[in-house]
Design a protein around this motif. Structure first.
Motif, PDB file in Angstrom:
ATOM      1  N   GLY A  26       1.063  -1.166   0.184  1.00  0.00           N
ATOM      2  CA  GLY A  26       0.014  -0.054   0.062  1.00  0.00           C
ATOM      3  C   GLY A  26       0.779   1.263   0.035  1.00  0.00           C
ATOM      4  O   GLY A  26       1.620   1.724   1.083  1.00  0.00           O
ATOM      5  N   GLY A  27       0.998   1.791  -1.097  1.00  0.00           N
ATOM      6  CA  GLY A  27       1.611   3.110  -1.166  1.00  0.00           C
ATOM      7  C   GLY A  27       3.360   2.725  -1.639  1.00  0.00           C
ATOM      8  O   GLY A  27       4.258   3.411  -1.316  1.00  0.00           O
ATOM      9  N   GLY A  28       3.495   1.702  -2.455  1.00  0.00           N
ATOM     10  CA  GLY A  28       4.749   1.584  -3.146  1.00  0.00           C
ATOM     11  C   GLY A  28       5.240   2.642  -4.047  1.00  0.00           C
ATOM     12  O   GLY A  28       6.525   2.540  -4.188  1.00  0.00           O
ATOM     13  N   GLY A  29       4.530   3.404  -4.427  1.00  0.00           N
ATOM     14  CA  GLY A  29       5.136   4.641  -5.341  1.00  0.00           C
ATOM     15  C   GLY A  29       5.263   5.753  -4.590  1.00  0.00           C
ATOM     16  O   GLY A  29       5.735   6.798  -5.037  1.00  0.00           O
ATOM     17  N   GLY A  30       5.093   5.662  -3.072  1.00  0.00           N
ATOM     18  CA  GLY A  30       5.165   6.839  -2.434  1.00  0.00           C
ATOM     19  C   GLY A  30       4.081   7.460  -1.751  1.00  0.00           C
ATOM     20  O   GLY A  30       3.162   7.548  -2.396  1.00  0.00           O
ATOM     21  N   LEU A  31       4.286   8.019  -0.507  1.00  0.00           N
ATOM     22  CA  LEU A  31       3.087   8.837   0.269  1.00  0.00           C
ATOM     23  C   LEU A  31       3.527  10.179   0.703  1.00  0.00           C
ATOM     24  O   LEU A  31       4.489  10.186   1.483  1.00  0.00           O
ATOM     25  N   PHE A  32       3.069  11.145  -0.056  1.00  0.00           N
ATOM     26  CA  PHE A  32       3.585  12.448   0.148  1.00  0.00           C
ATOM     27  C   PHE A  32       2.671  13.506   0.779  1.00  0.00           C
ATOM     28  O   PHE A  32       1.675  13.516   0.197  1.00  0.00           O
TER      29      PHE A  32
ATOM     30  N   SER B  25       5.778  15.622   5.137  1.00  0.00           N
ATOM     31  CA  SER B  25       5.882  14.263   5.262  1.00  0.00           C
ATOM     32  C   SER B  25       6.025  13.239   4.200  1.00  0.00           C
ATOM     33  O   SER B  25       5.606  13.542   3.239  1.00  0.00           O
ATOM     34  N   ALA B  26       6.831  12.613   4.304  1.00  0.00           N
ATOM     35  CA  ALA B  26       7.076  11.354   3.126  1.00  0.00           C
ATOM     36  C   ALA B  26       7.263   9.978   3.779  1.00  0.00           C
ATOM     37  O   ALA B  26       7.840  10.047   4.681  1.00  0.00           O
ATOM     38  N   GLY B  27       6.810   8.986   2.812  1.00  0.00           N
ATOM     39  CA  GLY B  27       7.018   7.438   3.268  1.00  0.00           C
ATOM     40  C   GLY B  27       6.744   6.763   2.214  1.00  0.00           C
ATOM     41  O   GLY B  27       6.018   7.111   1.142  1.00  0.00           O
ATOM     42  N   ALA B  28       7.025   5.402   2.349  1.00  0.00           N
ATOM     43  CA  ALA B  28       6.726   4.607   1.194  1.00  0.00           C
ATOM     44  C   ALA B  28       6.670   3.003   2.156  1.00  0.00           C
ATOM     45  O   ALA B  28       7.281   2.913   3.173  1.00  0.00           O
ATOM     46  N   TYR B  29       5.677   2.355   1.638  1.00  0.00           N
ATOM     47  CA  TYR B  29       5.753   0.702   2.410  1.00  0.00           C
ATOM     48  C   TYR B  29       6.667   0.138   1.439  1.00  0.00           C
ATOM     49  O   TYR B  29       6.798  -0.143   0.286  1.00  0.00           O
ATOM     50  N   GLN B  30       7.721  -0.937   2.033  1.00  0.00           N
ATOM     51  CA  GLN B  30       8.347  -1.989   1.464  1.00  0.00           C
ATOM     52  C   GLN B  30       7.286  -3.121   1.518  1.00  0.00           C
ATOM     53  O   GLN B  30       6.980  -3.799   2.287  1.00  0.00           O
ATOM     54  N   GLY B  31       6.993  -3.364   0.159  1.00  0.00           N
ATOM     55  CA  GLY B  31       6.154  -4.410  -0.061  1.00  0.00           C
ATOM     56  C   GLY B  31       6.575  -5.737   0.558  1.00  0.00           C
ATOM     57  O   GLY B  31       7.770  -6.103   0.708  1.00  0.00           O
TER      58      GLY B  31
END
Length: 673
Positions: free
Chosen positions: A594-600, A632-638
């Motif tokens: 969920g959010g592999g392309g990034g969450l900004f 803020s920024a983040g990403a899920y590592q699948g």
């Protein structure tokens, strides 16, 4: 927009174990119910003097199929027909030196028990006494509360749903003690729904059959049991639901149905410019009867079929809801007309001008004219901005009619079912059923909005700002029930079940290389399948914060459930003993990112004046976005996870008829979950 992600720890769960002991000791007026989707007929056969009649023949005949279960009374005149399908029955009592006695009709419902005692009259066997009139339906168990609806009530009671197929468990709200989808204040998700005697809920949405349940017109009965249960039941909360699928009879019967909805019948809401286009049909057909192949096989009184096809079709367009988008001037960096509801300009401060104020805090300088220089606009914003539509209403907030459909722009749910009932003899019965459901749904927003054109199922996504997914949520179920009368006092019922459900919903922009186009670096490699999808971009705080772009959610869920439930009933003297087991396992595999392309996230605070009373109201989330100033920024590592839920249970239950007015019921259950 480069960031270094923090380490994400992925926890894998493989099994959950618990051991539960239950001991029930209750005083009742009769024995407890049998299999979840079945009912029980029991009683005592006596002569006119009140003496019991041992070894009397008791034929239990299902009237609509003419199939028979042959029983005999034991030495105490007791007979019991446990685990019989719901329906209307005829009871035929015979014994040497007595007239034949017929009792009909006797109605049996799921999870209920009917008490039919018989008094035989001396006479020739060829003479018959026919007693017509419904026997009282008595659920003599005091440890649970059972209520429900039969087929006619289910079909005639209105259940209005827009945007998806009607859920059979939606009728629970009409039952006494219901609070929403739960009963008597219990937790709605701590329950189980059984279909034809086996557990049937999905695991992705716990305790739900919304995406795996039958069409309402396929259902013969819905029954809900609440409060305490005997030792036969366990593994869920304080209530459970039983759904029984229709069966064929000796008469060929069927139906054609459709539930129709169309925007031509709707009125425009106050805020909509036009009526939202909408078309929905929930229809299909059912057919059932004896299996007859001319000159090959005549299955009357022996083999029966029921088949049905449900067809749900829904198409809807823009809802006309009002959302917020940036103005064209704002996207060009011009905030000179950016003002609050009071008409006063909202200042945009340059984060690059941040300096210490000498008082332990910081201060920023407002952009001249409240305009961001063109050369300060980030390259990624210059790529995204052309996709933004122009506002359809004046102002900087609530200025755009949402294109997104109020439900789903495309949703099809075909669902076939086939059920076969066969009577090998008056001592051996078999039921086999197969049902499947194909749910193909175009997800557009929800959450989020629709800024671009109406998408088309199966087409490559060309407009990146909307979250669009071609979701496939398919399932199938198999049930096999076998009933056998080993001896007149030893009866067995076994259920085999297998259920499969998968939910695949991938972001339609995956593989389009948006990370490279927008210059996003530092995202974990994760699952290669999801690489390159458009990121999720959210805006927060201040005035005129736009709606979300994209969505960080991809689903790839597979679950498989299988099991065996066996109930053995043994009658000995004044005791009716039941022994049973419930064995099974749930296998769940999930490939999720969920959010592999990034969450900004961009906030107004990055272009506001820090440590002042205007921090929450000054600045603009759009200005922060243009400048590349992230909140803020983040990403899920699948990761791929697998969960296994074993299920082992044993129970023993005894109903002891101590006297004609007192029955003791007690049992023990062991469960390993």
């Amino acid at each position: 927009m480069t960031f270094q992600p923090s380490k994400l720890q992925v926890r894998r769960e493989f099994s959950l174990h618990s051991a539960v002991f239950g001991l029930l000791l209750i005083m009742t007026a009769g024995p407890l119910v049998a299999q979840i989707d079945r009912g029980t007929i029991q009683g005592v056969v006596k002569d006119q003097s009140g003496a019991v009649v041992p070894s009397a023949s008791v034929d239990v005949v299902k009237i609509d199929t003419n199939t028979t279960i042959a029983l005999k009374t034991n030495g105490d005149g007791l007979y019991i027909a446990p685990n019989i399908p719901l329906g209307t029955y005829r009871l035929v009592f015979q014994a040497p030196g007595f007239e034949k006695l017929i009792r009909e009709p006797v109605e049996v419902r799921a999870e209920s028990e009917v008490r039919v005692d018989a008094t035989l009259t001396p006479g020739a066997v060829t003479e018959t006494v026919n007693v017509t009139g419904a026997a009282p339906l008595l659920d003599v168990s005091t440890i649970k509360n059972n209520a429900g609806f039969q087929a006619q009530t289910v079909e005639e009671l209105p259940l209005m749903v827009v945007g998806t197929k009607r859920d059979i468990t939606g009728y629970i709200t009409n039952l006494p003690g219901a609070n929403g989808s739960a009963m008597n204040g219990s937790v709605a998700t701590n329950t189980e729904t059984f279909i034809d005697g086996a557990p049937a809920t999905e695991r992705l949405v716990n305790a739900s059959v919304l995406e795996v349940g039958p069409y309402i017109e396929m259902v013969d009965e819905l029954s809900v049991s609440a409060n305490a249960f005997n030792a036969e039941y366990g593994g869920f909360g304080s209530f459970f639901t039983s759904v029984t699928i229709k069966s064929g009879t000796n008469s060929l019967h069927g139906s054609v149905f459709d539930h129709f909805g169309n925007s031509a019948l709707n009125a425009r809401s106050f805020f909509q410019p036009v009526v939202s286009p909408f078309k929905q049909n929930e229809g299909g057909f059912t057919i059932g009867g004896p299996v007859v192949i001319p000159k090959v096989y005549n299955g009357r009184n022996k083999t029966f079929f029921f088949g049905a096809l449900g067809l749900f079709y829904s198409r809807s367009s823009n809802s006309g809801a009002i959302i917020t988008v940036p103005t064209q001037a704002m996207l060009q960096g011009n905030f000179s007309g950016f003002a609050g509801s009071n008409g006063v300009q909202i200042p945009i401060f340059d984060p690059a001008s941040t300096v210490a104020d000498g008082k332990g805090s910081f201060v920023r300088t407002q952009f001249p004219g409240n305009i961001i220089p063109t050369n300060r606009i980030a390259p990624y914003a210059q790529i995204i901005d052309p996709y933004y539509p122009a506002p359809s209403l004046p102002g900087v907030s609530n200025n755009f009619y949402d294109h997104k459909a109020p439900t789903w722009p495309y949703f099809d749910i075909p669902s076939p079912i086939v059920k076969i009932d066969h009577s090998f003899s008056d001592k051996q019965k078999l039921m086999v059923s197969y049902t499947s459901q194909f749910r193909h749904r175009l997800l557009w927003g929800n959450p989020g909005s629709g800024l671009g054109p109406v998408p088309t199922w199966g087409e490559k996504q060309a407009y990146p700002l909307d979250w669009i997914t071609d979701q496939t949520a398919d399932s199938w179920k198999i049930r096999i029930n076998h009933d056998s009368i080993i001896t007149p006092t030893l009866l067995n019922h076994v259920t085999l079940n297998a259920d499969h459900y998968y939910n695949l919903g991938l972001n339609n922009t995956l593989g389009q290389g948006w990370d490279a186009k927008l210059g996003i670096t530092g995202i974990p490699e994760g699952i290669p399948l999801y690489n390159g999808e458009f990121p999720q971009i959210t805006f927060s705080g201040g005035t005129g914060a736009p709606t979300m772009l994209g969505r960080g959610y991809d689903e790839n869920w597979h679950e498989f459930r299988y099991g065996l439930i066996d109930n053995l009933t043994y009658i000995h003297g004044k005791h009716t003993m039941k022994f049973g087991t419930d064995l099974g396992k749930d296998r769940i595999n999930r490939l999720y990112e969920g959010g592999g392309g990034g969450l900004f996230n961009f906030s107004n605070q990055m272009t506001s004046q820090p440590d002042t009373s205007g921090l929450a109201t000054q600045g603009s989330a759009v200005a922060s976005y243009l400048l590349g100033e992230l909140q803020s920024a983040g990403a899920y590592q699948g990761a791929e996870t697998g969960v296994r839920y074993p299920r082992y249970a044993l129970f023993a239950q005894d109903e002891w008829r101590a006297t004609s007015k007192l029955t003791l019921s007690y049992g023990l259950r062991y469960a390993f979950l």
